[in-house]
Enzyme design. Structure first.
Site, short mmCIF file in Angstrom:
data_model
loop_
_atom_site.label_atom_id
_atom_site.label_comp_id
_atom_site.label_asym_id
_atom_site.label_seq_id
_atom_site.Cartn_x
_atom_site.Cartn_y
_atom_site.Cartn_z
N SER A 143 0.84 -1.20 0.00
CA SER A 143 0.00 0.00 0.00
C SER A 143 0.87 1.25 0.00
CB SER A 143 -0.89 0.01 1.24
OG SER A 143 -1.56 1.25 1.37
N TYR A 156 -1.30 -0.61 10.35
CA TYR A 156 -1.42 -0.91 8.92
C TYR A 156 -0.15 -0.52 8.17
CZ TYR A 156 -3.78 -1.15 4.33
OH TYR A 156 -4.14 -1.46 3.04
#
Length: 247
Positions: A143, A156
């Site tokens: 990501s 995350y």
């Protein structure tokens, strides 16, 4: 260019969102796809049916890939059914966004387990089989948050950055083989996960994207296909598909 006809792929989290788009793209290019899901059984079976209706081959396998035993059984199911494994796409992921002051140990561990530890859990049993392929591919969906960070996303960001470090290190170890190891780093993609972002916040995000729009799951899937078909000399890299948000 690699002929993908008859190759076998596992896509973790392959029943919904970006994973479903990847599954469809690979199946349309002749890949036999093993769709891993944890709780999305209806979506997984529906996707299998759709692929078979269009002349492809697919298998849905339930497994929580944050659990090493279940991940190993997923790999065994793929090899037992199709006799080989050529491609592994590590796509399974969750978010538990909190500012660090409010982040519980449980939320930290769950995100690390599902997003990062799952990569070890799948690659470990899969590598022996993928190494036998003449065009082995390990692709992890990281990501932009793993590259640039994100407010309220320490868990995350750590997991996604870990995937990038894992990718580079394993690519070095396998560089003399036919196996390539790469990461794709999506920006903000129009999925149910992004839909949870408050509308006013999402508008601010889109305003910062040079192309002034969210990405589509199909655009990430095209990136996976590119690495599988044309990526024989690409390894240890981050393919950034983010509309220019992070350069």
């Amino acid at each position: 260019m690699t002929n993908l006809q008859g190759k076998v792929a596992i896509v973790t989290g392959g029943a919904v969102g970006i994973g479903a788009a990847i599954t469809k793209e690979l199946a349309q290019n002749g890949v036999k796809v093993v769709i891993n899901y944890n709780s999305s059984s209806q979506a997984a079976e529906s996707l299998v049916a759709s692929i078979k209706e269009n002349g492809g081959e697919a298998l849905a396998v339930q497994a929580d890939v944050s659990n090493s035993d279940q991940a190993a059984k997923l790999v065994s199911a793929a090899v037992d059914t199709y006799g080989q494994l050529d491609i592994l796409v590590n796509n399974a992921g969750i978010t538990r966004d909190r500012s660090f002051k409010k982040l519980s140990e449980e939320d930290w561990r769950k995100v690390i387990d599902v997003n990062l530890n799952s990569v070890y859990n799948t690659v470990s049993p899969a590598l022996a089989h993928i190494s036998q392929s003449d065009a082995g591919r390990i692709i992890s969906i990281s990501s932009i948050i793993g590259q640039a960070g994100g407010f309220g996303q320490t868990n995350y960001a750590a997991a996604k950055a870990g995937m990038i470090g894992f990718t580079k290190s394993l690519a070095l170890e396998l560089a003399k083989s036919s196996v390539t190891v790469n990461a794709i780093c999506p920006g903000f993609i129009e999925t149910s996960m992004v839909a949870e972002i408050p509308e006013n916040v999402l508008e601010q995000i889109v305003a910062k994207i040079p192309q002034k729009r969210l990405g589509q799951a199909e655009e990430i899937a095209k990136g996976v296909l590119f690495l599988c078909k044309d990526g024989a000399y690409i390894t240890g890299q981050q393919l950034n598909i983010n509309g220019g948000l992070y350069m």
